[in-house]
Scaffold this motif. Structure first.
Motif, PDB file in Angstrom:
ATOM      1  N   ALA A   1      60.889  -5.973  24.579  1.00  0.00           N
ATOM      2  CA  ALA A   1      59.818  -6.952  24.405  1.00  0.00           C
ATOM      3  C   ALA A   1      60.157  -8.259  25.108  1.00  0.00           C
ATOM      4  CB  ALA A   1      59.563  -7.200  22.923  1.00  0.00           C
TER       5      ALA A   1
ATOM      6  N   GLU B   1      59.470  -9.061  28.856  1.00  0.00           N
ATOM      7  CA  GLU B   1      58.156  -9.554  29.265  1.00  0.00           C
ATOM      8  C   GLU B   1      58.104 -11.076  29.306  1.00  0.00           C
ATOM      9  OE1 GLU B   1      55.204  -7.999  26.629  1.00  0.00           O
ATOM     10  OE2 GLU B   1      55.914  -5.941  26.872  1.00  0.00           O
ATOM     11  N   ARG B   2      58.595 -11.705  28.224  1.00  0.00           N
ATOM     12  CA  ARG B   2      58.512 -13.158  28.091  1.00  0.00           C
ATOM     13  C   ARG B   2      59.270 -13.581  26.844  1.00  0.00           C
ATOM     14  NH1 ARG B   2      54.782 -14.810  24.164  1.00  0.00           N
ATOM     15  NH2 ARG B   2      53.349 -13.214  23.421  1.00  0.00           N
TER      16      ARG B   2
ATOM     17  N   THR C   1      54.889  -7.610  17.835  1.00  0.00           N
ATOM     18  CA  THR C   1      55.058  -6.809  19.048  1.00  0.00           C
ATOM     19  C   THR C   1      55.916  -5.581  18.786  1.00  0.00           C
ATOM     20  OG1 THR C   1      54.796  -8.771  20.428  1.00  0.00           O
ATOM     21  CG2 THR C   1      55.889  -6.876  21.440  1.00  0.00           C
TER      22      THR C   1
ATOM     23  N   TRP D   1      65.543  -0.107  28.510  1.00  0.00           N
ATOM     24  CA  TRP D   1      64.112   0.133  28.654  1.00  0.00           C
ATOM     25  C   TRP D   1      63.865   1.286  29.620  1.00  0.00           C
ATOM     26  CZ3 TRP D   1      60.447   0.099  25.658  1.00  0.00           C
ATOM     27  CH2 TRP D   1      59.110   0.050  26.046  1.00  0.00           C
TER      28      TRP D   1
END
Length: 126
Positions: free
Chosen positions: A36, A39-40, A50, A100
């Motif tokens: 997660a 992403e940011r 999330t 990931w």
């Protein structure tokens, strides 16, 4: 004794400290948090939404562990109301990309895993 003064890390050795780090980044919540954060940056409550299914306690524990290992940066801002953002360090970004990739591979191969499980279960019940 620091790791640099010992022999090179070897995850196959029972007392190697790399085993614990491997456990942190490959745990269910570790993988999902790292992914997660690729992403940011997120605030705690956003990150919890999330990463579906994680309890507040487990998310807090996972973030603390990943922060201690140098993968996550916690940025607490002295504002009212208090604001804390979580993001990846460079080390965390590298670890996140690795795990990931594995998670995406598992997603792509789920049909084959499901078929293998069915075959295994059928053979065990026959």
């Amino acid at each position: 004794m620091s790791v640099s003064k010992m022999s090179a890390p070897d995850v196959n050795q029972s007392m190697c400290p790399s085993r614990l780090v491997l456990e942190h980044v490959t745990s269910r919540w570790g993988v999902l948090v790292l992914a997660a954060l690729l992403e940011r940056s997120y605030r705690f409550s956003e990150l919890r939404r999330t990463v579906g299914g994680v309890s507040e306690k487990m998310l807090a524990q996972t973030l603390r562990t990943l922060e201690r290992d140098g993968f996550v940066r916690r940025d607490a801002q002295a504002v009212i109301p208090p604001r804390v953002d979580y993001s990846l360090t460079e080390l965390g970004r590298e670890a996140g990309e690795q795990v990931w990739g594995l998670a995406r591979w598992v997603e792509r191969r789920m049909d084959e895993v499901s078929e293998a499980r069915r075959g295994y279960d059928e053979a065990r019940t026959s």
